[in-house]
Design a protein around this motif. Structure first.
Motif, PDB file in Angstrom:
ATOM      1  N   LEU A   8      62.799  27.635  37.069  1.00 30.28           N
ATOM      2  CA  LEU A   8      62.527  28.367  38.315  1.00 30.28           C
ATOM      3  C   LEU A   8      61.039  28.669  38.455  1.00 30.28           C
ATOM      4  CD1 LEU A   8      63.552  29.825  40.818  1.00 30.28           C
ATOM      5  CD2 LEU A   8      63.937  31.863  39.399  1.00 30.28           C
ATOM      6  N   ALA A   9      60.404  29.038  37.337  1.00 30.73           N
ATOM      7  CA  ALA A   9      58.959  29.313  37.397  1.00 30.73           C
ATOM      8  C   ALA A   9      58.184  28.067  37.777  1.00 30.73           C
ATOM      9  CB  ALA A   9      58.486  29.861  36.045  1.00 30.73           C
ATOM     10  N   ARG A  10      58.571  26.904  37.227  1.00 24.60           N
ATOM     11  CA  ARG A  10      57.897  25.656  37.595  1.00 24.60           C
ATOM     12  C   ARG A  10      58.109  25.342  39.075  1.00 24.60           C
ATOM     13  NH1 ARG A  10      59.865  23.975  32.496  1.00 24.60           N
ATOM     14  NH2 ARG A  10      61.640  22.945  33.513  1.00 24.60           N
ATOM     15  N   TRP A  11      59.316  25.615  39.575  1.00 28.02           N
ATOM     16  CA  TRP A  11      59.589  25.337  40.990  1.00 28.02           C
ATOM     17  C   TRP A  11      58.759  26.240  41.884  1.00 28.02           C
ATOM     18  CZ3 TRP A  11      61.180  27.937  45.302  1.00 28.02           C
ATOM     19  CH2 TRP A  11      61.619  27.168  46.375  1.00 28.02           C
ATOM     20  N   VAL A  12      58.634  27.522  41.506  1.00 32.84           N
ATOM     21  CA  VAL A  12      57.850  28.454  42.313  1.00 32.84           C
ATOM     22  C   VAL A  12      56.382  28.057  42.304  1.00 32.84           C
ATOM     23  CG1 VAL A  12      57.047  30.840  42.456  1.00 32.84           C
ATOM     24  CG2 VAL A  12      59.467  30.366  42.041  1.00 32.84           C
ATOM     25  N   ARG A  13      55.886  27.612  41.131  1.00 32.62           N
ATOM     26  CA  ARG A  13      54.468  27.276  41.034  1.00 32.62           C
ATOM     27  C   ARG A  13      54.147  25.961  41.737  1.00 32.62           C
ATOM     28  NH1 ARG A  13      50.418  29.525  38.635  1.00 32.62           N
ATOM     29  NH2 ARG A  13      48.584  28.322  38.002  1.00 32.62           N
ATOM     30  N   THR A  14      55.045  25.006  41.662  1.00 26.69           N
ATOM     31  CA  THR A  14      54.834  23.716  42.329  1.00 26.69           C
ATOM     32  C   THR A  14      56.140  23.298  43.005  1.00 26.69           C
ATOM     33  OG1 THR A  14      53.299  23.136  40.564  1.00 26.69           O
ATOM     34  CG2 THR A  14      53.995  21.360  42.016  1.00 26.69           C
ATOM     35  N   PRO A  15      56.414  23.812  44.206  1.00 23.88           N
ATOM     36  CA  PRO A  15      57.658  23.448  44.893  1.00 23.88           C
ATOM     37  C   PRO A  15      57.691  21.959  45.200  1.00 23.88           C
ATOM     38  CG  PRO A  15      56.569  25.350  45.929  1.00 23.88           C
ATOM     39  CD  PRO A  15      55.600  24.751  44.966  1.00 23.88           C
ATOM     40  N   PRO A  16      58.887  21.392  45.296  1.00 23.41           N
ATOM     41  CA  PRO A  16      59.002  19.962  45.591  1.00 23.41           C
ATOM     42  C   PRO A  16      58.504  19.652  46.993  1.00 23.41           C
ATOM     43  CG  PRO A  16      61.160  21.026  45.629  1.00 23.41           C
ATOM     44  CD  PRO A  16      60.202  22.027  45.080  1.00 23.41           C
ATOM     45  N   ARG A 115      48.420  24.943  51.486  1.00 17.43           N
ATOM     46  CA  ARG A 115      48.687  23.965  50.427  1.00 17.43           C
ATOM     47  C   ARG A 115      48.131  22.585  50.744  1.00 17.43           C
ATOM     48  NH1 ARG A 115      54.774  22.112  48.394  1.00 17.43           N
ATOM     49  NH2 ARG A 115      54.107  20.943  46.546  1.00 17.43           N
ATOM     50  N   GLY A 116      48.234  22.142  52.014  1.00 16.15           N
ATOM     51  CA  GLY A 116      47.931  20.736  52.262  1.00 16.15           C
ATOM     52  C   GLY A 116      47.012  20.429  53.417  1.00 16.15           C
ATOM     53  N   ALA A 117      46.497  21.428  54.136  1.00 12.70           N
ATOM     54  CA  ALA A 117      45.635  21.123  55.274  1.00 12.70           C
ATOM     55  C   ALA A 117      44.240  20.734  54.806  1.00 12.70           C
ATOM     56  CB  ALA A 117      45.574  22.326  56.217  1.00 12.70           C
ATOM     57  N   ALA A 118      43.437  20.218  55.732  1.00 18.41           N
ATOM     58  CA  ALA A 118      42.065  19.847  55.415  1.00 18.41           C
ATOM     59  C   ALA A 118      41.236  21.092  55.103  1.00 18.41           C
ATOM     60  CB  ALA A 118      41.448  19.084  56.592  1.00 18.41           C
ATOM     61  N   LEU A 161      50.601  38.784  56.009  1.00 20.62           N
ATOM     62  CA  LEU A 161      49.858  37.571  56.348  1.00 20.62           C
ATOM     63  C   LEU A 161      49.199  36.890  55.147  1.00 20.62           C
ATOM     64  CD1 LEU A 161      48.120  38.799  59.627  1.00 20.62           C
ATOM     65  CD2 LEU A 161      50.188  37.399  59.411  1.00 20.62           C
ATOM     66  N   LEU A 162      48.761  37.644  54.155  1.00 21.89           N
ATOM     67  CA  LEU A 162      47.970  37.055  53.069  1.00 21.89           C
ATOM     68  C   LEU A 162      48.782  36.480  51.916  1.00 21.89           C
ATOM     69  CD1 LEU A 162      44.978  39.579  52.951  1.00 21.89           C
ATOM     70  CD2 LEU A 162      45.171  37.395  54.159  1.00 21.89           C
ATOM     71  N   PRO A 163      49.928  37.041  51.493  1.00 21.78           N
ATOM     72  CA  PRO A 163      50.670  36.447  50.356  1.00 21.78           C
ATOM     73  C   PRO A 163      51.043  34.973  50.524  1.00 21.78           C
ATOM     74  CG  PRO A 163      51.460  38.650  50.756  1.00 21.78           C
ATOM     75  CD  PRO A 163      50.523  38.326  51.875  1.00 21.78           C
ATOM     76  N   PRO A 164      51.550  34.530  51.705  1.00 23.43           N
ATOM     77  CA  PRO A 164      51.844  33.078  51.796  1.00 23.43           C
ATOM     78  C   PRO A 164      50.600  32.225  51.639  1.00 23.43           C
ATOM     79  CG  PRO A 164      52.032  34.140  53.945  1.00 23.43           C
ATOM     80  CD  PRO A 164      51.942  35.234  52.940  1.00 23.43           C
ATOM     81  N   TRP A 165      49.468  32.737  52.141  1.00 21.44           N
ATOM     82  CA  TRP A 165      48.231  31.976  51.982  1.00 21.44           C
ATOM     83  C   TRP A 165      47.814  31.908  50.519  1.00 21.44           C
ATOM     84  CZ3 TRP A 165      45.613  29.064  55.357  1.00 21.44           C
ATOM     85  CH2 TRP A 165      44.358  28.591  54.945  1.00 21.44           C
ATOM     86  N   TRP A 166      47.924  33.030  49.815  1.00 22.83           N
ATOM     87  CA  TRP A 166      47.552  33.047  48.398  1.00 22.83           C
ATOM     88  C   TRP A 166      48.461  32.109  47.587  1.00 22.83           C
ATOM     89  CZ3 TRP A 166      50.877  34.678  44.498  1.00 22.83           C
ATOM     90  CH2 TRP A 166      50.316  34.695  43.212  1.00 22.83           C
ATOM     91  N   GLY A 168      50.194  29.438  48.646  1.00 16.06           N
ATOM     92  CA  GLY A 168      49.896  28.044  48.953  1.00 16.06           C
ATOM     93  C   GLY A 168      48.595  27.578  48.319  1.00 16.06           C
ATOM     94  N   SER A 169      47.567  28.443  48.321  1.00 12.51           N
ATOM     95  CA  SER A 169      46.290  28.067  47.688  1.00 12.51           C
ATOM     96  C   SER A 169      46.464  27.880  46.189  1.00 12.51           C
ATOM     97  CB  SER A 169      45.238  29.141  47.972  1.00 12.51           C
ATOM     98  OG  SER A 169      45.006  29.270  49.367  1.00 12.51           O
ATOM     99  N   ASP A 170      47.256  28.734  45.558  1.00 11.83           N
ATOM    100  CA  ASP A 170      47.487  28.615  44.117  1.00 11.83           C
ATOM    101  C   ASP A 170      48.236  27.322  43.791  1.00 11.83           C
ATOM    102  OD1 ASP A 170      47.473  29.923  41.373  1.00 11.83           O
ATOM    103  OD2 ASP A 170      49.630  29.635  41.667  1.00 11.83           O
TER     104      ASP A 170
END
Length: 413
Positions: A8-16, A115-118, A161-166, A168-170
């Protein structure tokens, strides 16, 4: 249990990632959002709809949620555009009373952009998010709210607003780090493969050098023995011709036959030596002047004692060639002139070559040496039934050759 938590920790850190995962996320968010609408779970700070719509707000909010989750199907190809669409739908949902499911849709859209934008798009969106949080703080201050309310509403805006950004950046940093580690691992494997290929090439080149040196030495043995055998056979022919040209004389004819027999035996013995060499695969081509211990003075060595004479020609030649190779090695790798001592008895000839070891010699690249000199000395002695020993003795390098003199032990078929 521990393995499940780790997964679960691996999935949270790097979701498919992938179209299938995007569809699964959209369907899951739609189901969760519908359940929250049925339970009337709303966003914090939104209690009542801001506008009256026909048929009630629930059907409209279901439609907005369906549009938002459908837009998420295109988030991988157009992350910023999807974020704009979801933000607009969220604004409509707030007017209708606010739905926690639509916030989860906004959360996923923000995560995808981080996570994936320019890089430029990420910078613009992050600036907008920070501006919104600061705007909430300024608006509450202008509205005259208490310091407590200002802090609370600012923290609520930041936590929304900030947690999803943090997150995705991680995840993006983790993926970049993983890709870099994979690239380095591939480069290390490529370097290891190149090193193994280089080592194989070095070993193959060294083996080819040794084989070529051995073949050259065998050819030289055959050339040396060629003239010796020819000389013996010429002597046999001269004695026979002399006996046939003169009138019969028993004593003279027996002497001629004796000389012819001795010459033929010598020629046979030398021929056997040559055949033993040629059996190993070398060809005797051009004849050269035979070499022997009588030519020791031509070499750059110090001779200790007298040099034996009258030894069999094959042994004489082999001893000289071994001495020649040992002197060459001493000149290349040693620290001074070589000292030579040659002794002989009824059974064998012993050749000893000593030279000082070099004291300032650095390590030798294996690609530049193949030990062909030692190999040819061993081959030369083995062809006559002898042996060669070579190695350090303190600060001296010694080469010792033992060559049998008895024909029965030297000449073997």
């Amino acid at each position: 249990m521990t393995s499940r938590l780790a997964a679960l920790a691996r999935w949270v850190r790097t979701p498919p990632r992938g179209p299938a995962a995007d569809r699964a996320y959209s369907v899951a968010l739609l189901v969760v959002g519908l359940v929250l609408l049925v339970l009337d779970v709303r966003m914090l700070g939104v209690d009542q709809p801001l506008a009256d719509v026909p048929g009630g707000t629930l059907p409209w909010q279901v439609g907005v949620l369906l549009l938002g989750t459908t837009a998420l199907l295109y988030k991988r190809r157009h992350p910023v555009l999807v974020l704009v669409v979801v933000t607009a739908l969220l604004a409509v949902d707030v007017v209708l009373g606010g739905s926690l499911g639509m916030y989860l849709v906004l959360f996923d859209a923000l995560f995808t952009v981080a996570r994936g934008a320019a890089p430029r798009a990420r910078a613009v969106v992050l600036g907008v998010l920070v501006a919104l949080v600061l705007g909430v703080m300024v608006a509450t201050v202008v509205a005259g709210m208490s310091a407590r309310d200002v802090v609370q509403l600012t923290l609520v805006a930041g936590s929304l607003l900030l947690p999803p950004w943090w997150w995705g950046s991680d995840v993006r940093r983790s993926e970049v780090l993983t890709a870099e580690q994979s690239r380095r691992a591939d480069a290390e494997r490529a370097r290891a493969d190149l090193a193994r290929a280089h080592a194989d090439d070095v070993a193959r080149i060294a083996a080819l050098d040794r084989d070529r040196a051995v073949q050259d030495e065998r050819a030289r043995v055959a050339r040396d023995l060629h003239d010796v055998v020819a000389g013996h056979l010429s002597a046999v022919a001269i004695h026979a011709e002399a006996a046939l040209a003169a009138p019969p004389d028993e004593s003279r004819d027996r002497a001629a036959l004796t000389a012819a027999r001795a010459g033929s035996l010598d020629a046979l013995a030398e021929m056997r030596s040559m055949i033993l060499v040629l059996r190993e695969g070398a060809d005797a081509d051009a004849a050269t002047a035979p070499a022997g211990l009588a030519r020791v003075a031509d070499l750059d060595v110090d001779v200790v004692g007298d040099v034996p004479t009258g030894v069999p020609t094959a042994v004489d030649h082999a001893a000289f060639r071994i001495l020649q190779e040992a002197a060459t090695n001493a000149h290349k790798h040693g620290g001074g002139r070589a000292a030579v001592r040659v002794t002989a008895d009824d059974d064998a000839l012993v050749l000893v070559v000593d030279n000082p070891l070099a004291t300032d010699a650095g390590p030798v690249d294996p690609a530049l040496t193949s030990s062909a000199g030692l190999q040819t000395m061993h081959e030369r002695a083995a062809a006559l039934g002898g042996a060669v020993e070579a190695g350090p003795r303190g600060d001296t390098w010694r080469v010792r050759a033992h060559l049998p003199l008895r024909r029965g032990s030297v000449q073997r078929w």
